[in-house]
Enzyme design. Sequence first.
Site, PDB file in Angstrom:
ATOM      1  N   ARG A 236       0.911  -1.025   0.060  1.00 46.78           N
ATOM      2  CA  ARG A 236      -0.110   0.060   0.020  1.00 46.78           C
ATOM      3  C   ARG A 236       0.978   1.266  -0.155  1.00 46.78           C
ATOM      4  O   ARG A 236       1.947   1.153   0.794  1.00 46.78           O
ATOM      5  CB  ARG A 236      -0.960   0.301   1.125  1.00 46.78           C
ATOM      6  CG  ARG A 236      -2.011  -0.860   1.198  1.00 46.78           C
ATOM      7  CD  ARG A 236      -3.141  -0.556  -0.007  1.00 46.78           C
ATOM      8  NE  ARG A 236      -4.394  -1.606  -0.145  1.00 46.78           N
ATOM      9  CZ  ARG A 236      -4.267  -2.289  -0.898  1.00 46.78           C
ATOM     10  NH1 ARG A 236      -3.327  -2.449  -1.674  1.00 46.78           N
ATOM     11  NH2 ARG A 236      -5.447  -3.326  -1.162  1.00 46.78           N
ATOM     12  N   ASP A 260       4.998  -0.474  -6.770  1.00 47.04           N
ATOM     13  CA  ASP A 260       3.732  -0.692  -7.513  1.00 47.04           C
ATOM     14  C   ASP A 260       2.496   0.018  -7.057  1.00 47.04           C
ATOM     15  O   ASP A 260       1.300  -0.123  -7.640  1.00 47.04           O
ATOM     16  CB  ASP A 260       3.326  -2.386  -7.457  1.00 47.04           C
ATOM     17  CG  ASP A 260       2.307  -2.763  -8.427  1.00 47.04           C
ATOM     18  OD1 ASP A 260       2.259  -2.180  -9.626  1.00 47.04           O
ATOM     19  OD2 ASP A 260       1.226  -3.240  -7.940  1.00 47.04           O
ATOM     20  N   GLU A 265      -2.186   7.876  -5.821  1.00 47.52           N
ATOM     21  CA  GLU A 265      -2.558   7.156  -6.975  1.00 47.52           C
ATOM     22  C   GLU A 265      -3.941   7.184  -7.386  1.00 47.52           C
ATOM     23  O   GLU A 265      -4.266   6.900  -8.768  1.00 47.52           O
ATOM     24  CB  GLU A 265      -2.063   5.761  -6.909  1.00 47.52           C
ATOM     25  CG  GLU A 265      -2.918   4.673  -6.133  1.00 47.52           C
ATOM     26  CD  GLU A 265      -2.378   3.462  -6.193  1.00 47.52           C
ATOM     27  OE1 GLU A 265      -3.488   2.474  -5.890  1.00 47.52           O
ATOM     28  OE2 GLU A 265      -1.346   3.258  -6.318  1.00 47.52           O
ATOM     29  N   HIS A 297       0.099  -0.304 -10.056  1.00 48.81           N
ATOM     30  CA  HIS A 297      -0.669  -1.185  -9.017  1.00 48.81           C
ATOM     31  C   HIS A 297      -1.279  -2.391  -9.888  1.00 48.81           C
ATOM     32  O   HIS A 297      -2.415  -2.865  -9.809  1.00 48.81           O
ATOM     33  CB  HIS A 297      -1.837  -0.447  -8.543  1.00 48.81           C
ATOM     34  CG  HIS A 297      -2.454  -0.852  -7.035  1.00 48.81           C
ATOM     35  ND1 HIS A 297      -2.886  -0.042  -6.039  1.00 48.81           N
ATOM     36  CD2 HIS A 297      -2.836  -2.381  -6.744  1.00 48.81           C
ATOM     37  CE1 HIS A 297      -3.300  -0.822  -5.103  1.00 48.81           C
ATOM     38  NE2 HIS A 297      -3.262  -2.075  -5.473  1.00 48.81           N
TER      39      HIS A 297
END
Length: 331
Positions: A236, A260, A265, A297
């Site tokens: 996260r 990621d 985001e 992500h």
Amino acid sequence: MVKIMLYGVRDEEIAMVEAWSLKNDVRVDYTKLNLTPDTVTLAKGYDGVTISQVADLDVSLYSTLASYGIKQVAQRSAGFEMHDLEAANANQLIISNVPSYSPESIAEYAVTAALNLVRKTELIQTKVAEQDFRWMPAIRSRVIQEMTVAVIGVGRIGSRVASIYRGFGARVVAYDIEPREEFADLVEFQSSLQAAIKLADIVTIHMPATPQNYQQFSLDLFKQFKPGAVLINTARGPIVHTEALFTALEAGYLVAAALDVYDGEAPYVPVDWRGREMLDPVFQRLISHPQIIYTPHIAYYTDTAVRNLIDSPLDATLDVIRTGDTKLRVN
């Protein structure tokens, strides 16, 4: 007939939605739009709702859904921090998530990201594109078998990450606020986060986001990294203080990172932002930073995970409609 409304459905998911609908004899309608105060009326007349968004929900939605007679909202992700659970409880709404949709997918990607950093594949590909085929120390790598990996958070995903690295022959240390005895033969649990990090050449994060670990990876923590270490975050975004990471990379406290996820985001992922101005200067710096590999992500993004992220929330929704509860509830 039971009717369920899905928000935020992507084209690739439609066939899976329709297959579940046919199998369970349930009418399932869907929209590409997210659940907002402007779109909540689409749920009127339905028995249940599932969503797949990462931005915080407007708290007014809970009372509106309750007024429609809806008893639950099934989140199509493991994370559920976008929900105000107190507001949901106040409106007798059950919130569910998908705690395990494909831990193997995320674990494999986390290790892939680390290998790309360690083997310097991005730099090698850049040089090949320039037709520079020389061997040189800048692209020389280390061997995973000779490295120590710190797995931060040893649950469904972290344990699989540890198992993969053990297969490489690496030493695997770990930290978890609640060490699980069944993984004691897989990892060497350390007494603190700092103790694990100081030993590690690769630090890989596999914790849920909580108020306690918000921006836990701060500049003070980065200063304790082992020289030459790399950071992997497929968990996260809020766990890592992004600007502190920039400072740490530039100061040499670690040499590279693969992210990621990113704290801010939500407006960008998964969105086609081509030709549009980037409104977040921190995100702009992140995606162009020479020591960071960023991906949007997608660690989870496999055939298996996408199918499970449709079926499991629909199953949970149907459970609530038929029995009044689901084993996947988080409130």
